[in-house]
Write a protein that holds these residues in place. Structure first.
Motif, short mmCIF file in Angstrom:
data_model
loop_
_atom_site.label_atom_id
_atom_site.label_comp_id
_atom_site.label_asym_id
_atom_site.label_seq_id
_atom_site.Cartn_x
_atom_site.Cartn_y
_atom_site.Cartn_z
N ASN A 650 -4.49 5.17 2.35
CA ASN A 650 -3.96 3.89 2.82
C ASN A 650 -2.81 3.40 1.94
O ASN A 650 -1.78 2.95 2.43
CB ASN A 650 -5.10 2.87 2.85
N ASN A 654 1.05 3.01 3.14
CA ASN A 654 1.77 1.73 3.04
C ASN A 654 3.05 1.88 2.23
O ASN A 654 4.08 1.30 2.54
CB ASN A 654 0.90 0.67 2.38
N ALA A 655 2.96 2.70 1.14
CA ALA A 655 4.13 2.88 0.27
C ALA A 655 5.29 3.49 1.07
O ALA A 655 6.45 3.16 0.81
CB ALA A 655 3.76 3.76 -0.90
N TYR A 658 6.23 0.53 4.16
CA TYR A 658 6.94 -0.69 3.78
C TYR A 658 8.05 -0.34 2.80
O TYR A 658 8.08 -0.78 1.66
CB TYR A 658 5.96 -1.72 3.22
N ASP A 695 5.63 2.28 -5.67
CA ASP A 695 6.67 2.69 -4.71
C ASP A 695 7.96 1.94 -4.97
O ASP A 695 8.01 0.99 -5.75
CB ASP A 695 6.19 2.46 -3.27
N ARG A 713 -4.52 -9.83 8.04
CA ARG A 713 -3.35 -10.57 7.56
C ARG A 713 -2.20 -9.59 7.30
O ARG A 713 -2.33 -8.64 6.55
CB ARG A 713 -3.72 -11.30 6.26
N LEU A 715 2.18 -9.43 6.61
CA LEU A 715 3.26 -10.32 6.17
C LEU A 715 4.44 -10.24 7.14
O LEU A 715 5.45 -10.88 6.93
CB LEU A 715 3.72 -9.93 4.75
N HIS A 716 4.27 -9.45 8.21
CA HIS A 716 5.43 -9.21 9.10
C HIS A 716 5.00 -9.38 10.54
O HIS A 716 3.82 -9.49 10.84
CB HIS A 716 5.95 -7.79 8.91
N GLY A 724 0.71 -2.50 12.64
CA GLY A 724 -0.51 -2.33 11.84
C GLY A 724 -1.49 -3.43 12.18
O GLY A 724 -1.13 -4.40 12.86
N THR A 725 -2.70 -3.26 11.70
CA THR A 725 -3.73 -4.25 12.05
C THR A 725 -3.96 -5.25 10.91
O THR A 725 -4.63 -6.26 11.10
CB THR A 725 -5.07 -3.54 12.30
N GLY A 726 -3.47 -4.96 9.74
CA GLY A 726 -3.72 -5.86 8.61
C GLY A 726 -5.13 -5.69 8.08
O GLY A 726 -5.70 -6.62 7.48
N GLY A 728 -6.12 -2.43 6.56
CA GLY A 728 -6.15 -1.34 5.56
C GLY A 728 -6.50 -1.81 4.16
O GLY A 728 -7.44 -1.30 3.53
N THR A 730 -7.76 -4.64 3.21
CA THR A 730 -9.06 -5.35 3.15
C THR A 730 -10.17 -4.33 2.96
O THR A 730 -11.09 -4.53 2.15
CB THR A 730 -9.29 -6.12 4.46
N SER A 753 6.58 -2.04 -5.32
CA SER A 753 5.24 -2.58 -5.63
C SER A 753 4.43 -1.55 -6.41
O SER A 753 4.67 -0.34 -6.31
CB SER A 753 4.46 -2.89 -4.36
N PHE A 755 0.32 -0.80 -6.90
CA PHE A 755 -1.08 -1.14 -6.65
C PHE A 755 -1.92 -0.47 -7.74
O PHE A 755 -1.75 0.71 -8.01
CB PHE A 755 -1.52 -0.66 -5.27
P1 ADP Z 1 -1.24 -3.11 7.67
O1 ADP Z 1 -0.47 -2.10 6.92
O2 ADP Z 1 -2.05 -2.56 8.76
O3 ADP Z 1 -0.45 -4.31 8.06
P2 ADP Z 1 -2.62 -3.55 5.20
O4 ADP Z 1 -3.88 -4.32 4.96
O5 ADP Z 1 -2.58 -2.16 4.75
O6 ADP Z 1 -2.32 -3.72 6.72
O7 ADP Z 1 -1.46 -4.36 4.48
C1 ADP Z 1 -1.36 -5.77 4.67
C2 ADP Z 1 0.08 -6.21 4.47
O8 ADP Z 1 0.46 -6.02 3.12
C3 ADP Z 1 1.06 -5.41 5.22
O9 ADP Z 1 1.23 -5.94 6.52
C4 ADP Z 1 2.33 -5.56 4.41
O10 ADP Z 1 2.97 -6.74 4.76
C5 ADP Z 1 1.83 -5.68 3.01
N1 ADP Z 1 1.91 -4.41 2.24
C6 ADP Z 1 0.93 -3.52 2.07
N2 ADP Z 1 1.34 -2.47 1.28
C7 ADP Z 1 2.63 -2.76 0.94
C8 ADP Z 1 3.63 -2.09 0.15
N3 ADP Z 1 3.36 -0.93 -0.47
N4 ADP Z 1 4.84 -2.68 0.03
C9 ADP Z 1 5.10 -3.85 0.62
N5 ADP Z 1 4.21 -4.53 1.40
C10 ADP Z 1 2.99 -3.99 1.56
#
Ligand code: ADP
Length: 764
Positions: A650, A654-655, A658, A695, A713, A715-716, A724-726, A728, A730, A753, A755
């Motif tokens: 996951n 994400n890396a 985003y 990343d 949740r 951010l976009h 995405g479902t928001g 991952g 969580t 970012s 993690f």
């Molecule tokens: P999803 O990817 O399905 O939206 P996630 O729970 O994995 O859900 O991530 C939640 C939110 O966190 C993403 O919608 C994104 O806005 C932000 N995010 C996660 N990983 C990154 C990242 N590596 N760089 C920037 N924003 C990220």
């Protein structure tokens, strides 16, 4: 300070002289008295005179030789002698202070005189003091004056008010020009807390005096003797004469009224323009608490015996009343802190995060202890109240505390002495009281106190307590020649923390830990309920959702011909929405399953695990042309490998997702040094190993760090960055926390970012 009486010898010579030399003096063996009375020491067994003051001739008209070695009947007539004997026999406790046993008429200038006696080392020390014609005292007036004063003093409602009144009443019935109350502080220095004076005199209130102004021997005597009277500062001392016998030793005058004092003391008083003094001792639980110092500037002043006794009596009562007043004030302060604590407890319970309860309201951490700044550090976040050091300085201070503080509580009123970088901010935070909430977590509450008034008023220079002058080729210790106000910074120190404050802090810590544990329990229960609810809801909702989906499809298949384009488009949207909802329900179901399923952990080497994940993601990584940087080794942790693969997949996805850079990269590695990160410090302290996934993507604003871990949740916009479902992150968080680990993020928008994943290391 004007109240000291360092005693004889009349000067001290030598290279290193200061008033601490007085600490070594045997001031009780000064061998001289003041001239306003006569002193005789007689053997108790046969009343034979062994010591006599040299003024016997002047006062009695009898030469000392006529009296030394003879019985007292040379002095008393038969009748007086009998009364004397009877009184001495009657008084059981004649040790100290001297007791007034009779008034009698003597020959010579002594005339009508009071006779005082105290017993010392088998001797009766007898002091005679002329009754004086110019000070007739009405006992009745005196009695009613003292009685009214006591009633008024009892009615005062604070220690300050008590002393303000006490000094004015003592001045009224003694007639001194100035009466001041002087309190000794913990470091031995003292300050004038109350004063009543003639209007044309300069005020001494608030002045501080160095500890050396009242040397140790003088303090010892003050704590044994309730009253010291020096009618004429300019007196000439009268030597004591003793029998010329080999076994005769100097007389111990510790408790004698008439004992002569040091020229240092009288010189000191003269410099202040004082001609007469009387000092009353204030004791708290047997220890010297302070002094009431009476001074006369206009002329010498002899205070009649009855007035002295009344003053002494008042000093006794004042000591008692003041002790109970102080205790009452302390008890009030303790009660105030207790009620504050229960208010804060209530606030803490109102909020999910206890720290909000401590900081958000008018009654808050700063209401405690009269601190001027307070900081709470929880989960790496610093919350500030009032005047505190800057963020960078605070981070360094917390790192130091995390490393060094092994106990629950730490307090200092001079931080820079234990933590030198503290010098930089001692104006705001010279004193510090710290509570460490949990030993394994760097969660702290800190109160700060500023440097004690940058300008404490000193009546003398505390670093140079006395002036030394050369007289006749010798270094001579002379009293301070000037009482000009001296301002001195007590550098780097705050007001000290009282025992009652430290105890209140321990109580508060206990209350906070209680609240946190209670909340953790509630949260665990709520999580269990949420898991159960998510399972039921997602399970039960799937059925009707499938129905809606199917019916939408039927309508499209069977009636599609009859619908216009807009109608069909709406039905297609409905189908995609039901599909999305189905995905969301699956995620919820999965989320609840992770919460409920048994977690089988094993030592898991993260390097092969990460490599497997990267391999499985290779097609997608190639597609977006992202590179993955892997280290040579990663830690071995206790984990469930399947779940852990999911978390890492996951994070790597994400890396890539985003990331809007043409050359995308993902770096994986181990964090071994916590640096400034409180969370990392906490995890390492718990024995966790930390890996990171970094990343060069779009980054996350700091105020969103917490939100990205919340379910559903994003951010976009829904479809931005590949949709995405928001869920991952969580799920990742839930998995990590079920392992007893932690996940957190650090990021800079536009840069990238990181993690962090902390898992219990398999070495521990
Ligand atoms: P999803 O990817 O399905 O939206 P996630 O729970 O994995 O859900 O991530 C939640 C939110 O966190 C993403 O919608 C994104 O806005 C932000 N995010 C996660 N990983 C990154 C990242 N590596 N760089 C920037 N924003 C990220």
């Amino acid at each position: 300070m004007p109240t000291a009486s360092p005693g004889e010898p009349s000067h001290i010579t030598g290279r290193n002289v200061d008033l601490s030399n007085c600490d070594k003096e045997q001031i009780q063996f000064c061998g001289a008295i003041q001239p306003h009375g006569l002193l005789i020491a007689a053997q108790e067994s046969d009343l034979m005179v062994r010591h006599i003051s040299a003024n016997a001739e002047a006062l009695l008209g009898l030469s000392p030789d006529e009296l030394l070695g003879r019985p007292l009947d040379r002095l008393f007539d038969a009748d007086q002698l009998q009364r004397f004997r009877q009184e001495v026999a009657r008084q059981r406790n004649l040790t100290c202070p001297p007791v007034h046993i009779m008034t009698a008429r003597f020959g010579g200038r002594l005339g009508d005189a009071h006779v005082f006696v105290h017993r010392h080392d088998g001797l009766l020390i007898v002091e005679f003091e002329s009754q004086g014609q110019n000070d007739p005292v009405s006992l009745h007036d005196l009695y009613s004056e003292v009685r009214t004063s006591i009633a008024e003093l009892q009615a005062t409602d604070s220690v300050q008010a008590f002393f303000d009144l006490a000094v004015s009443r003592i001045r009224r019935f003694t007639g001194y020009d100035r009466v001041l109350a002087y309190k000794f502080l913990e470091d031995g220095s003292g300050w004038v807390l109350a004063e009543d004076r003639e209007p044309d005199l300069e005020s001494y209130v608030g002045l501080h005096y160095p500890a050396s102004d009242v040397p140790e021997p003088a303090r010892r005597l003050f704590s044994k003797k309730w009253i010291s009277h020096l009618p004429d500062v300019g007196y000439e001392s009268v030597p004591l004469l003793q029998m010329k016998r080999a076994d005769e030793y100097p007389l111990d005058l510790s408790y004698a009224f008439l004992r002569s004092v040091s020229v240092m003391y009288t010189g000191y008083l003269k410099n202040m323009g004082v001609q007469s003094t009387m000092v009353l001792t204030l004791l708290r639980q047997g220890k010297l608490w302070g002094l009431i110092s009476c001074m006369h500037h206009r002329s010498p002043k002899h205070v009649p015996y009855q007035v002295r006794m009344a003053a002494e009596f008042l000093a006794h009562l004042m000591s008692l009343a003041m002790t109970s007043k102080e205790e009452l004030e302390e008890r009030d302060a303790v009660n105030r802190m207790k009620s504050l604590q229960s208010t804060l407890m209530e606030y803490m319970l109102r909020h999910v995060n206890f720290q909000e309860g401590l900081l958000r309201y008018d009654v808050n951490l700063l209401s405690y202890f009269g601190a001027t700044g307070a900081v709470v550090l929880v989960d790496g976040h610093v919350h500030k109240l009032g005047d505190t050091p800057e963020d960078g300085a605070l981070q360094d201070l917390f790192s130091w505390l995390t490393e060094t503080m092994g106990q629950d509580q730490f307090a200092t009123d001079c931080l820079s002495s234990v933590y030198p970088p503290g010098t930089a901010f001692q104006g705001k935070a010279a004193g510090m009281l710290v509570l460490r909430l949990f030993i394994h977590k760097p969660h702290f509450i800190v109160w700060f106190r500023p440097e004690v008034e940058h300008t404490v008023q000193w009546a003398g220079d505390p670093r140079k307590p006395v002036d030394v002058s050369r007289v006749n080729g010798e270094d001579r210790l002379l009293p301070r020649s000037s009482f000009a106000l001296w301002k001195e910074s007590v550098r780097g120190c705050s007001r000290p923390w009282k025992d009652s404050e430290l105890a209140a802090a321990v109580d508060l810590r206990r209350a906070i830990v209680d609240v946190v544990l209670r909340k953790a329990e509630e949260l665990a229960r709520a999580n269990e309920e949420l898991d159960a609810f998510s399972y039921i809801a997602s399970h039960d909702l799937k059925e009707p959702l499938r129905g809606i989906h199917n019916y939408a499809r039927f309508v499209l298949e069977d009636y599609g011909e009859k619908l216009d384009a807009e109608g069909k488009a709406k039905l297609y949207t409905m189908l995609s929405l039901t599909q999305r909802m189905d995905t969301l329900l699956d995620s919820l179901l999965y989320y609840s399953r992770i919460g409920r399923q048994n977690l089988e952990t094993q030592p898991t080497d993260l390097l092969p695990l990460v490599k497997r994940v990267v391999e499985s993601l290779a097609p997608r990584l190639n597609e977006v042309r992202a590179t993955v940087r892997l280290p040579d080794a990663l830690p071995v942790v206790w984990a469930n490998p399947v779940l852990l693969e999911e978390v890492i997949a996951n994070l790597i996805t994400n890396a890539m997702k985003y990331n809007d850079k043409p050359d995308k990269w993902v770096e994986i590695g181990t964090m071994t040094d916590a640096g400034r990160s409180a969370q990392a410090a906490e995890a390492l302290a718990k024995g966790c190993a930390i890996m990171y996934v970094k990343d060069n993507g779009i980054g996350i604003p700091e105020n969103r760090f917490d939100q990205i871990f919340l379910i559903f949740r994003r951010l976009h916009a829904r479809d931005a960055y590949g949709g995405g479902t928001g869920v991952g992150l969580t799920i990742a968080k839930k998995i990590v926390e079920r392992h007893g680990g932690q996940i957190w993020v650090e990021s800079e928008p536009g840069v990238g970012s990181v993690f962090y994943l902390a898992f219990p290391s398999s070495d521990t």
